[in-house]
Design a protein around this motif. Structure first.
Motif, mmCIF file in Angstrom:
data_model
loop_
_atom_site.group_PDB
_atom_site.id
_atom_site.type_symbol
_atom_site.label_atom_id
_atom_site.label_comp_id
_atom_site.label_asym_id
_atom_site.label_seq_id
_atom_site.Cartn_x
_atom_site.Cartn_y
_atom_site.Cartn_z
ATOM 1 N N THR A 152 15.266 -51.471 -12.227
ATOM 2 C CA THR A 152 15.269 -50.081 -11.655
ATOM 3 C C THR A 152 16.331 -50.282 -10.614
ATOM 4 O OG1 THR A 152 12.874 -50.275 -12.051
ATOM 5 C CG2 THR A 152 13.740 -48.303 -10.439
ATOM 6 N N SER A 153 17.268 -49.080 -10.686
ATOM 7 C CA SER A 153 18.307 -48.916 -9.766
ATOM 8 C C SER A 153 17.764 -47.543 -9.158
ATOM 9 C CB SER A 153 19.570 -48.864 -9.959
ATOM 10 O OG SER A 153 20.659 -48.850 -9.159
ATOM 11 N N SER A 154 18.930 -46.834 -8.470
ATOM 12 C CA SER A 154 18.513 -45.504 -7.946
ATOM 13 C C SER A 154 19.832 -44.804 -7.825
ATOM 14 C CB SER A 154 17.913 -45.808 -6.584
ATOM 15 O OG SER A 154 18.345 -44.523 -5.586
ATOM 16 N N ASN A 155 19.920 -43.417 -7.993
ATOM 17 C CA ASN A 155 21.223 -42.863 -7.721
ATOM 18 C C ASN A 155 21.646 -42.875 -6.355
ATOM 19 O OD1 ASN A 155 19.783 -41.049 -6.326
ATOM 20 N ND2 ASN A 155 20.099 -39.300 -7.833
ATOM 21 N N LYS A 170 19.736 -51.619 -4.570
ATOM 22 C CA LYS A 170 19.851 -50.885 -5.907
ATOM 23 C C LYS A 170 21.403 -51.172 -6.510
ATOM 24 C CE LYS A 170 15.749 -49.322 -6.128
ATOM 25 N NZ LYS A 170 14.791 -49.997 -6.921
ATOM 26 N N MET A 195 17.892 -45.139 -13.423
ATOM 27 C CA MET A 195 17.976 -44.686 -12.086
ATOM 28 C C MET A 195 16.873 -43.519 -12.000
ATOM 29 S SD MET A 195 22.136 -44.416 -11.321
ATOM 30 C CE MET A 195 22.928 -45.560 -10.703
ATOM 31 N N LEU A 197 14.116 -40.297 -11.130
ATOM 32 C CA LEU A 197 13.923 -39.448 -10.011
ATOM 33 C C LEU A 197 12.352 -38.825 -10.398
ATOM 34 C CD1 LEU A 197 14.561 -38.019 -7.114
ATOM 35 C CD2 LEU A 197 15.621 -36.270 -8.507
ATOM 36 N N SER A 244 20.545 -42.320 -15.902
ATOM 37 C CA SER A 244 19.753 -41.435 -14.723
ATOM 38 C C SER A 244 18.544 -40.904 -15.618
ATOM 39 C CB SER A 244 20.989 -40.307 -14.239
ATOM 40 O OG SER A 244 19.986 -39.418 -13.604
ATOM 41 N N CYS A 245 17.493 -40.572 -14.952
ATOM 42 C CA CYS A 245 16.225 -39.710 -15.778
ATOM 43 C C CYS A 245 15.412 -39.196 -14.652
ATOM 44 C CB CYS A 245 15.674 -40.948 -16.457
ATOM 45 S SG CYS A 245 14.393 -40.578 -17.443
ATOM 46 N N VAL A 253 25.246 -43.095 -17.036
ATOM 47 C CA VAL A 253 25.925 -43.212 -15.821
ATOM 48 C C VAL A 253 27.081 -44.085 -16.215
ATOM 49 C CG1 VAL A 253 26.081 -43.753 -13.340
ATOM 50 C CG2 VAL A 253 24.004 -42.535 -14.395
#
Ligand code: NAD
Length: 317
Positions: A152-155, A170, A195, A197, A244-245, A253
């Motif tokens: 799990t990363s993140s934008n 991240k 990533m 949200l 991204s989701c 991405v």
């Protein structure tokens, strides 16, 4: 349309007592996986401990006829990671899927005021957390010649003006995932990155009330779980990719490089003169690994390292 199922598969989902992890665990179990629901039950910055969240999610899964077990070890310690993987192996004899989802976050101080303890907490939970679970899980997956991993990363890893420790770790998870994807290619192990949200207790900390409201209304965590499940499936066609989701959207991405400027003897002035070429010279190429960039440095790389397998023209897929 055939249903995507995980019968006979064993999944570990870390941080599954709340938010996104809970949704992932429930969906994987509903589709037949036996799920180790890991969560140490801390607050959003890791203080406090409770067995409640993991046990509640297990009860929810069992109440719907699924199979699950609780684990309350911390991913932030290597002994915790070993215990999490051992719990799945002891109970079900295999580990097919690992979702590294456990995480902490809050609104931090100004960059220059970040203290060491806080930076360590982010590194240990997110980055070490992935290493701690993945090292023992990798051994088990390698032995069986099969594995699906989602980190799990993140934008925010792409940059955000008011957080530093969180985006740094991240981004670190992206390098780990893409290297493991290459390493796992011949071992039957696929590794991808999400990533997300979603409206969770974590995103409820966003300072701006307008943004908070928008997230709460637009991004229920259940809308992230379907992509996550697909990335955990045996027929997922990709490895080393980032997605991204949120809010019903799922999108790749990409990192791209361009040929840029090549000079025999660059000087600061010659680079200044050719700045346009540095910035936009040539078509972007999607870099699936570091060899793509190395090859653009010098054509000799291909003959030294073999043909580059990590590239694709931007927009060609
Ligand atoms: P959440 O706080 O609802 O859930 C995170 C869970 O992880 C909690 O239940 C917590 O107890 C658990 N956890 C934390 N540290 C742990 C540890 N050391 N060992 C075991 N469990 C631990 O948050 P969430 O929003 O569901 O976040 C899930 C993941 O998604 C995190 O990695 C987060 O950074 C990431 N993420 C979330 C968003 C978002 O919009 N919610 C955006 C980008 C990334």
């Amino acid at each position: 349309m055939t249903e995507i199922r995980f019968d006979d598969r064993v999944a570990i989902v870390t941080g599954a007592g709340n938010g996104l992890g809970r949704e992932y665990a429930i969906l994987l179990a509903a589709r037949g996986a036996r799920v180790l629901v890991n969560d140490y039950g801390g607050n959003t910055m890791g203080s406090g401990r409770s067995e409640g969240p993991a046990r509640d999610v297990v009860a929810e899964i069992e109440g719907s006829g699924g199979v699950a077990a609780a684990s309350t070890d911390s991913v932030a310690e290597s002994a915790g990671g070993a215990a999490i993987v051992a719990a799945a192996l002891d109970r079900w004899g295999r580990v097919d899927i690992v979702v590294n989802n456990a995480g902490i976050a809050d609104v931090g101080p100004a960059f220059e005021d970040l203290d060491d303890d806080r930076i360590h907490a982010f590194i240990e939970t997110h980055l070490f957390g992935a290493f701690n679970v993945l090292r023992p899980a990798w051994r088990a997956m390698r032995e069986r010649g099969y594995g699906r991993i989602v980190n799990t990363s993140s934008n925010t890893a792409l940059g955000i003006a008011n957080a530093f420790d969180y985006p740094a770790v991240k981004a670190g998870l992206i390098g780990l995932s893409r290297s493991l994807a290459l390493h796992g290619a011949s071992l039957g192990i696929k590794v991808n990155v999400i990533m997300p949200l979603a409206a969770t207790r974590m995103s409820a900390q966003v300072a701006d009330p307008k943004v908070r409201k928008w997230i709460a209304e637009t991004f229920p965590p259940r809308k992230v779980a379907p992509l996550l499940a697909w990335l955990c499936h045996e027929s997922v066609p990709v490895s080393g990719e980032i997605f991204s989701c949120g809010g019903g959207r799922a999108a790749r991405v990409m990192t791209t490089v361009i040929p840029g400027l090549k000079q025999d003897e660059p000087t600061p002035e010659s680079i200044r003169e050719q700045w346009e070429v540095v910035m936009s010279g040539g078509d972007p190429v999607v870099a699936l690994d570091g060899s793509v960039d190395a090859q653009m440095m010098d054509d000799g790389f291909a003959s030294i390292a073999g043909s580059s397998v990590g590239s694709e023209r931007s927009g060609s897929s």
